[in-house]
Design an enzyme around this catalytic site. Structure first.
Site, PDB file in Angstrom:
ATOM      1  N   GLY A 154       2.150   5.211   0.507  1.00  0.00           N
ATOM      2  CA  GLY A 154       1.971   6.365   1.408  1.00  0.00           C
ATOM      3  C   GLY A 154       1.678   6.019   2.846  1.00  0.00           C
ATOM      4  O   GLY A 154       1.134   6.842   3.580  1.00  0.00           O
TER       5      GLY A 154
ATOM      6  N   PRO B 196       0.834  -1.214   0.000  1.00  0.00           N
ATOM      7  CA  PRO B 196       0.000   0.000   0.000  1.00  0.00           C
ATOM      8  C   PRO B 196       0.864   1.258   0.000  1.00  0.00           C
ATOM      9  O   PRO B 196       1.840   1.321   0.766  1.00  0.00           O
ATOM     10  CB  PRO B 196      -0.829  -0.113   1.280  1.00  0.00           C
ATOM     11  CG  PRO B 196      -0.243  -1.216   2.071  1.00  0.00           C
ATOM     12  CD  PRO B 196       0.634  -2.044   1.190  1.00  0.00           C
TER      13      PRO B 196
ATOM     14  N   ALA C 257      10.714   0.614  -2.665  1.00  0.00           N
ATOM     15  CA  ALA C 257      10.710  -0.719  -3.286  1.00  0.00           C
ATOM     16  C   ALA C 257      10.484  -0.593  -4.794  1.00  0.00           C
ATOM     17  O   ALA C 257      11.116  -1.304  -5.583  1.00  0.00           O
ATOM     18  CB  ALA C 257       9.625  -1.586  -2.642  1.00  0.00           C
TER      19      ALA C 257
ATOM     20  N   ASP D 269      15.580   3.642   3.339  1.00  0.00           N
ATOM     21  CA  ASP D 269      14.521   2.793   2.783  1.00  0.00           C
ATOM     22  C   ASP D 269      15.006   2.030   1.551  1.00  0.00           C
ATOM     23  O   ASP D 269      14.762   0.831   1.406  1.00  0.00           O
ATOM     24  CB  ASP D 269      13.315   3.649   2.374  1.00  0.00           C
ATOM     25  CG  ASP D 269      12.489   4.079   3.577  1.00  0.00           C
ATOM     26  OD1 ASP D 269      13.012   4.017   4.700  1.00  0.00           O
ATOM     27  OD2 ASP D 269      11.325   4.472   3.379  1.00  0.00           O
TER      28      ASP D 269
ATOM     29  N   GLY E 155       4.148   4.287   4.913  1.00  0.00           N
ATOM     30  CA  GLY E 155       5.383   3.976   5.651  1.00  0.00           C
ATOM     31  C   GLY E 155       5.924   2.581   5.438  1.00  0.00           C
ATOM     32  O   GLY E 155       6.794   2.134   6.188  1.00  0.00           O
ATOM     33  N   LEU E 156       5.441   1.882   4.406  1.00  0.00           N
ATOM     34  CA  LEU E 156       5.919   0.510   4.186  1.00  0.00           C
ATOM     35  C   LEU E 156       6.929   0.418   3.040  1.00  0.00           C
ATOM     36  O   LEU E 156       7.195  -0.655   2.508  1.00  0.00           O
ATOM     37  CB  LEU E 156       4.730  -0.429   3.931  1.00  0.00           C
ATOM     38  CG  LEU E 156       3.733  -0.526   5.087  1.00  0.00           C
ATOM     39  CD1 LEU E 156       2.584  -1.467   4.735  1.00  0.00           C
ATOM     40  CD2 LEU E 156       4.422  -1.017   6.367  1.00  0.00           C
ATOM     41  N   GLY E 157       7.453   1.577   2.646  1.00  0.00           N
ATOM     42  CA  GLY E 157       8.536   1.577   1.661  1.00  0.00           C
ATOM     43  C   GLY E 157       8.076   1.374   0.236  1.00  0.00           C
ATOM     44  O   GLY E 157       8.875   0.956  -0.624  1.00  0.00           O
ATOM     45  N   SER E 158       6.804   1.674  -0.036  1.00  0.00           N
ATOM     46  CA  SER E 158       6.286   1.445  -1.390  1.00  0.00           C
ATOM     47  C   SER E 158       7.138   2.140  -2.453  1.00  0.00           C
ATOM     48  O   SER E 158       7.580   1.516  -3.421  1.00  0.00           O
ATOM     49  CB  SER E 158       4.832   1.925  -1.440  1.00  0.00           C
ATOM     50  OG  SER E 158       4.458   2.241  -2.732  1.00  0.00           O
ATOM     51  N   SER E 159       7.420   3.442  -2.270  1.00  0.00           N
ATOM     52  CA  SER E 159       8.143   4.151  -3.332  1.00  0.00           C
ATOM     53  C   SER E 159       9.586   3.661  -3.427  1.00  0.00           C
ATOM     54  O   SER E 159      10.122   3.503  -4.520  1.00  0.00           O
ATOM     55  CB  SER E 159       8.063   5.670  -3.157  1.00  0.00           C
ATOM     56  OG  SER E 159       8.896   6.076  -2.125  1.00  0.00           O
TER      57      SER E 159
HETATM   58  O1  PMV Z   1       8.830   7.031   3.669  1.00  0.00           O
HETATM   59  P1  PMV Z   1       8.604   6.518   5.060  1.00  0.00           P
HETATM   60  O2  PMV Z   1       7.291   6.828   5.607  1.00  0.00           O
HETATM   61  O3  PMV Z   1       8.992   5.080   5.192  1.00  0.00           O
HETATM   62  O4  PMV Z   1       9.627   7.335   6.038  1.00  0.00           O
HETATM   63  C1  PMV Z   1      10.970   7.439   5.781  1.00  0.00           C
HETATM   64  C2  PMV Z   1      11.763   7.529   7.044  1.00  0.00           C
HETATM   65  C3  PMV Z   1      12.226   8.919   7.464  1.00  0.00           C
HETATM   66  O5  PMV Z   1      13.219   8.711   8.470  1.00  0.00           O
HETATM   67  C4  PMV Z   1      11.063   9.692   8.070  1.00  0.00           C
HETATM   68  C5  PMV Z   1      12.845   9.732   6.321  1.00  0.00           C
HETATM   69  C6  PMV Z   1      14.136   9.147   5.787  1.00  0.00           C
HETATM   70  O6  PMV Z   1      14.459   9.480   4.632  1.00  0.00           O
HETATM   71  O7  PMV Z   1      14.843   8.401   6.486  1.00  0.00           O
END
Ligand code: PMV
Length: 315
Positions: free
Chosen positions: A101, A99, A109, A149, A103-107
């Site tokens: 947006g 899913p 990945a 990420d 926080g699971l690294g979609s973009s």
């Molecule tokens: O994109 P997210 O929601 O997985 O967050 C990234 C993690 C942060 O520490 C907030 C930003 C980063 O680039 O490390």
């Protein structure tokens, strides 16, 4: 020739936000994936396709003149074409089970899978080069990324990541069962990171103190991982959540989820930028069914996840 690659999503067990300002972070890849298919085409075009739509762009068109969320993939295709096959084109198709947006690294990945698939078309197999390409791609939408990420999506498993020192794979990882609970609130990482920057500027001493506490907590968490002590690790996740609460990235829905699973999991916290997104919980195997039931009764989506050790896979 068609080249395919897939990359896992991720959770951040410790250190989101603070990692941007120099602490380490502990990240884990999870067993939910994005697949990218890519092929060289005879037309001098870049075609990108996913569930969110389809675009076709001339490879020489400057990126800043294209208004699209597909910029990362355009960057990857443009860079490879201009360097190696200026008269041909590339088609990239993204299929994601992650899913977006939350926080699971979609973009990340997606960037890693696309960089892996396209690099393979040009016989580039170096993980280091593919990761750098993925990070460059991600920077077309989020210039401040720490790179954490993309690194976990590339290498899989559990890693300790630091923007200055790089990353280290964590060996002998415990058998962790995670619950991922979606708050249903989509976040913009870029916006939340900016809010934290403002908080830091307005509260330099508080932020500095929290950064030191986060660093100490991560050292202890790494020790708990080494000792396979999941009960202590869960307690440290709760502690980390209290720091995230202080820097203003929690929400009412996050707090409500944490409350619901307080007694049925070993510990839980935001994963990623916060401002909504997902909560991850370290499951207590004897209470997992109860925890899932409570979450569902409160109308939150949730799934269980394990650590993915493969990282980028090309085929
Ligand atoms: O994109 P997210 O929601 O997985 O967050 C990234 C993690 C942060 O520490 C907030 C930003 C980063 O680039 O490390």
């Amino acid at each position: 020739m068609i080249s395919k690659a897939s990359a896992p999503g991720k959770v951040i067990l410790f250190g989101e936000h603070f990692v941007v300002y120099g602490t380490s972070a502990v990240l884990g890849a999870i067993d939910i994936r994005v697949t990218a298919n890519s092929e060289i085409i005879n037309e001098n075009k870049i075609i990108i396709e996913s569930d969110f739509g389809k675009i076709s762009v001339h490879p020489k068109k400057p990126l800043n003149q294209v208004k699209t969320s597909f910029k990362p993939f355009l960057h990857i295709a443009k860079k490879m074409l201009v360097e190696s096959k200026p008269n041909e084109g590339i088609k990239i198709k993204i299929e994601s089970k992650i899913p977006p947006g939350v926080g699971l690294g979609s973009s990340s990945a997606c960037c890693v899978a696309a960089a892996g698939a396209v690099s393979k078309l040009f016989s580039i197999h170096s993980k280091h080069d593919i990761l750098n390409l993925a990070i460059e791609a991600e920077k077309t939408i989020f210039n401040e990324t720490s790179g954490a990420d993309n690194t976990i999506c590339m290498y899989g498993g559990l890693i300790e990541y630091n923007t200055k020192k790089g990353f280290r794979k964590i060996d002998n990882t415990p058998d962790m069962q995670l619950l991922v609970i979606n708050s249903g609130q989509i976040h913009s990482t870029k916006k939340i990171v900016k809010n934290v920057r403002t908080f830091r500027e307005r509260n330099p001493q508080i932020f500095q103190k929290l950064t030191r506490m986060e660093s100490r907590l991560i050292k202890k968490a790494l020790q708990a991982i080494k000792e396979n002590d999941l009960v202590t690790l869960g307690r440290y996740m709760v502690e980390n959540q209290s720091y995230l609460e202080k820097i203003g990235v929690s929400t009412d829905r996050i707090r409500s989820i944490l409350q619901i699973i307080n007694n049925t999991t070993l510990g839980a916290k935001i994963t990623g930028a916060g401002g909504g997104g997902c909560v991850i919980a370290l499951a207590d195997s004897s209470k997992i069914k109860q925890a899932v039931r409570q979450i569902k009764e409160n109308d939150y989506d949730c799934f269980s996840a394990k650590i993915d050790f493969k990282g980028l896979d090309t085929f």
